[in-house]
Write a protein that holds these residues in place. Structure first.
Motif, PDB file in Angstrom:
ATOM      1  N   THR A  80      39.039  31.772  27.795  1.00 29.48           N
ATOM      2  CA  THR A  80      38.005  32.639  28.356  1.00 29.48           C
ATOM      3  C   THR A  80      38.455  33.171  29.713  1.00 29.48           C
ATOM      4  OG1 THR A  80      36.882  30.838  29.534  1.00 29.48           O
ATOM      5  CG2 THR A  80      36.211  31.259  27.243  1.00 29.48           C
ATOM      6  N   LEU A  81      37.759  34.199  30.163  1.00 33.15           N
ATOM      7  CA  LEU A  81      38.062  34.750  31.475  1.00 33.15           C
ATOM      8  C   LEU A  81      37.734  33.748  32.574  1.00 33.15           C
ATOM      9  CD1 LEU A  81      39.235  37.404  32.504  1.00 33.15           C
ATOM     10  CD2 LEU A  81      36.900  38.212  32.872  1.00 33.15           C
ATOM     11  N   THR A  82      36.723  32.937  32.346  1.00 27.48           N
ATOM     12  CA  THR A  82      36.376  31.894  33.321  1.00 27.48           C
ATOM     13  C   THR A  82      37.543  30.942  33.527  1.00 27.48           C
ATOM     14  OG1 THR A  82      34.028  32.011  32.755  1.00 27.48           O
ATOM     15  CG2 THR A  82      34.787  29.997  33.832  1.00 27.48           C
ATOM     16  N   GLY A 103      36.984  45.741  37.067  1.00 26.98           N
ATOM     17  CA  GLY A 103      36.277  44.876  38.004  1.00 26.98           C
ATOM     18  C   GLY A 103      36.668  43.423  37.837  1.00 26.98           C
ATOM     19  N   GLN A 104      36.800  42.981  36.594  1.00 22.59           N
ATOM     20  CA  GLN A 104      37.187  41.591  36.333  1.00 22.59           C
ATOM     21  C   GLN A 104      38.619  41.324  36.793  1.00 22.59           C
ATOM     22  OE1 GLN A 104      36.295  41.724  32.149  1.00 22.59           O
ATOM     23  NE2 GLN A 104      34.368  40.598  32.399  1.00 22.59           N
ATOM     24  N   MET A 105      39.494  42.306  36.646  1.00 20.94           N
ATOM     25  CA  MET A 105      40.862  42.134  37.129  1.00 20.94           C
ATOM     26  C   MET A 105      40.896  42.075  38.656  1.00 20.94           C
ATOM     27  SD  MET A 105      42.710  41.708  34.549  1.00 20.94           S
ATOM     28  CE  MET A 105      44.280  41.751  35.398  1.00 20.94           C
ATOM     29  N   GLY A 106      40.010  42.834  39.291  1.00 21.73           N
ATOM     30  CA  GLY A 106      39.915  42.750  40.741  1.00 21.73           C
ATOM     31  C   GLY A 106      39.499  41.369  41.204  1.00 21.73           C
ATOM     32  N   GLY A 129      44.801  38.616  30.995  1.00 17.71           N
ATOM     33  CA  GLY A 129      43.468  39.191  31.160  1.00 17.71           C
ATOM     34  C   GLY A 129      43.340  40.538  30.488  1.00 17.71           C
ATOM     35  N   VAL A 130      44.357  41.389  30.613  1.00 16.81           N
ATOM     36  CA  VAL A 130      44.284  42.744  30.078  1.00 16.81           C
ATOM     37  C   VAL A 130      44.454  42.770  28.558  1.00 16.81           C
ATOM     38  CG1 VAL A 130      45.414  44.997  30.065  1.00 16.81           C
ATOM     39  CG2 VAL A 130      45.035  43.808  32.228  1.00 16.81           C
ATOM     40  N   LEU A 131      45.525  42.114  28.072  1.00 14.05           N
ATOM     41  CA  LEU A 131      45.887  42.241  26.661  1.00 14.05           C
ATOM     42  C   LEU A 131      45.163  41.250  25.754  1.00 14.05           C
ATOM     43  CD1 LEU A 131      49.755  42.701  27.087  1.00 14.05           C
ATOM     44  CD2 LEU A 131      48.004  44.476  26.859  1.00 14.05           C
ATOM     45  N   THR A 132      44.923  40.048  26.247  1.00 15.06           N
ATOM     46  CA  THR A 132      44.321  39.014  25.393  1.00 15.06           C
ATOM     47  C   THR A 132      42.799  38.992  25.512  1.00 15.06           C
ATOM     48  OG1 THR A 132      46.314  37.665  25.671  1.00 15.06           O
ATOM     49  CG2 THR A 132      44.352  36.560  24.811  1.00 15.06           C
ATOM     50  N   LEU A 133      42.296  39.122  26.744  1.00 16.67           N
ATOM     51  CA  LEU A 133      40.853  39.014  26.969  1.00 16.67           C
ATOM     52  C   LEU A 133      40.198  40.365  27.230  1.00 16.67           C
ATOM     53  CD1 LEU A 133      40.832  35.807  29.218  1.00 16.67           C
ATOM     54  CD2 LEU A 133      40.368  35.986  26.771  1.00 16.67           C
ATOM     55  N   HIS A 134      40.978  41.443  27.265  1.00 15.02           N
ATOM     56  CA  HIS A 134      40.459  42.808  27.431  1.00 15.02           C
ATOM     57  C   HIS A 134      39.542  42.913  28.649  1.00 15.02           C
ATOM     58  CE1 HIS A 134      42.139  43.365  23.447  1.00 15.02           C
ATOM     59  NE2 HIS A 134      41.388  42.372  22.998  1.00 15.02           N
ATOM     60  N   ALA A 135      40.025  42.395  29.770  1.00 16.86           N
ATOM     61  CA  ALA A 135      39.241  42.391  31.006  1.00 16.86           C
ATOM     62  C   ALA A 135      39.065  43.815  31.531  1.00 16.86           C
ATOM     63  CB  ALA A 135      39.928  41.536  32.058  1.00 16.86           C
ATOM     64  N   THR A 136      37.924  44.033  32.204  1.00 20.35           N
ATOM     65  CA  THR A 136      37.655  45.324  32.832  1.00 20.35           C
ATOM     66  C   THR A 136      38.373  45.403  34.181  1.00 20.35           C
ATOM     67  OG1 THR A 136      35.706  44.531  34.005  1.00 20.35           O
ATOM     68  CG2 THR A 136      35.383  45.332  31.746  1.00 20.35           C
TER      69      THR A 136
END
Length: 420
Positions: A108-110, A50-53, A41-48
């Motif tokens: 995707t993050l989904t 909030g999204q990581m939470g 999530g962090v490195l590949t999809l650059h999640a925020t």
């Protein structure tokens, strides 16, 4: 002394050895994915943030939503080993889908959300079924020895898994690191498929089938007070861990890499604890050993808000806190697992495990949230004092319980009381 004589007697037995191998491989893979999935999530999809939470919450949510129903279904179906194999294979497919989608440019993050909640759901089915399978492959008088081996593997996985996950992520990328966990689940399924212990018969549906585990815990003082104590310590402990890294880096000025090294080395305490538990339990009794673990697990963490002075002294406090806590958590987990295995009747075991999971796991995110709110209101240092002292005081639940007087494992399961 020949090498074979150094192998614990239980590991010389084919059925338990394969069961233990399945557990060990799966636990190591879990620790790898525990760091690799968030890093995707962090490195590949650059999640925020909030999204990581959300990703973290979805991984925990099945324990709250599904555990009770999973336990009831496992007891109703009866084929718990097959449920565990299906759970392993399902998790392997889910995790393998991430690197495949990444290679195709379709991740995707989904999808990560779906993988987190689906894999978490299968883990719940695996866990509630495992509590019954354990007693099918281990004799009653060897529960403590068997749990020491299983939790010893868990301690090793806690020490080696995150490091392996970080190395694999750096070497081959976070999505490909998840393939290691997928392979581990296939290996676990293979070992489970090679044994065929006799399992309890399926339990037909009856009024109150779903809530039977809750009622059993409430009516059994040993289990009730054990759960009250462990749930309380987990509430405060997860509050502590929600703030630990922030406090260590900002207030104590310890670099993240240094923290990782200190905690990794200090995790040896867990391995030592797994070996000590059998000796302590046989010397003072299994119930008093559980009570000792309930204090020793949270109490050393008080050294963290106490830490100060030179950089070396701060690191020594962090090391001692994690080392002592590691000994305590192994003593607590091994004795609790052995007591529960001996106490709960086979036909109720999965339902009791499901009810236990809802409470024991449900308080964990609540503790993290409470710590966040408290730190905002009164500061991180004051909140850490509350979290560490509160965790140590959780053992007060045990004073009116039968556990301080429980010297040996119950000779037979405690059958549920007849309804009034």
């Amino acid at each position: 002394m020949p090498w074979s004589a150094r192998v614990p007697p239980l590991l010389r037995e084919r059925v338990f050895r394969r069961y233990w191998s399945a557990q060990s491989i799966s636990m190591l893979g879990d620790q790898v994915s525990g760091i690799a999935l968030p890093l995707v999530g962090v490195l590949t999809l650059h999640a925020t943030a909030g999204q990581m939470g959300v990703l973290t919450a979805l991984a925990w949510a099945p324990n709250l939503v599904l555990a009770l129903h999973a336990g009831a279904l496992a007891d109703r179906w009866g084929r718990r080993r097959r449920v565990m194999i299906a759970s392993d294979i399902g998790r392997a497919v889910l995790l393998a889908s991430v690197p495949v989608a990444s290679a195709l440019g379709a991740l995707t993050l989904t999808q990560l959300y779906v993988v987190a909640v689906a894999a978490g759901s299968l883990s719940v089915f695996f866990q509630v079924s495992d509590s019954t399978l354990f007693v099918c492959v281990v004799d009653r008088d060897r529960y403590l020895d068997a749990n020491s081996l299983v939790y010893g593997s868990r301690a090793v996985s806690f020490m080696a898994g995150p490091s392996l996950g970080g190395i694999l992520t750096q070497a081959v990328s976070a999505p490909l690191a998840l393939l290691v966990d997928a392979v581990s689940f296939v290996g676990s399924a293979g070992f489970l498929g090679s044994i065929a212990p006799v399992e309890p018969a399926p339990q037909p549906p009856e009024p109150g089938h779903l809530t039977a585990g809750i009622r059993y815990i409430r009516a059994t003082p040993t289990l009730f007070y054990e759960l009250a104590s462990t749930a309380t310590v987990n509430f405060f402990n997860f509050g502590y861990f929600a703030l630990f890294l922030l406090y260590a880096t900002r207030a104590l000025h310890v670099h993240a890499g240094t923290i990782g090294v200190v905690l990794g080395v200090a995790a040896i305490g867990s391995i030592i604890g797994a070996g000590l538990t059998r000796l302590v339990s046989r010397r003072i009794g299994i119930g008093p050993a559980f009570c000792l673990g309930s204090v020793l697990f949270p109490a050393p963490l008080v050294l963290v808000p106490l830490a100060g002075g030179s950089h070396a002294l701060v690191l020594a406090c962090l090391f001692a806190a994690e080392f002592g806590s590691g000994i305590g958590v192994m003593m607590l987990d091994i004795t609790a697992g052995s007591i529960n295995a001996a106490l709960v009747p086979s036909h109720l075991r999965s339902r009791v495990q499901g009810a236990y999971t809802i409470v024991n796991y449900g308080v964990r995110p609540l503790g993290s949230l409470a710590a966040g709110f408290a730190a905002t209101a009164i500061g991180i240092h004051a909140t850490l004092w509350i979290a560490t002292v509160g965790g140590a005081l959780s053992a007060l639940w045990l004073l009116p319980s039968p556990l301080p007087r429980l010297k040996v494992l119950p000779p037979a399961p405690a059958e549920p009381a007849a309804p009034a």
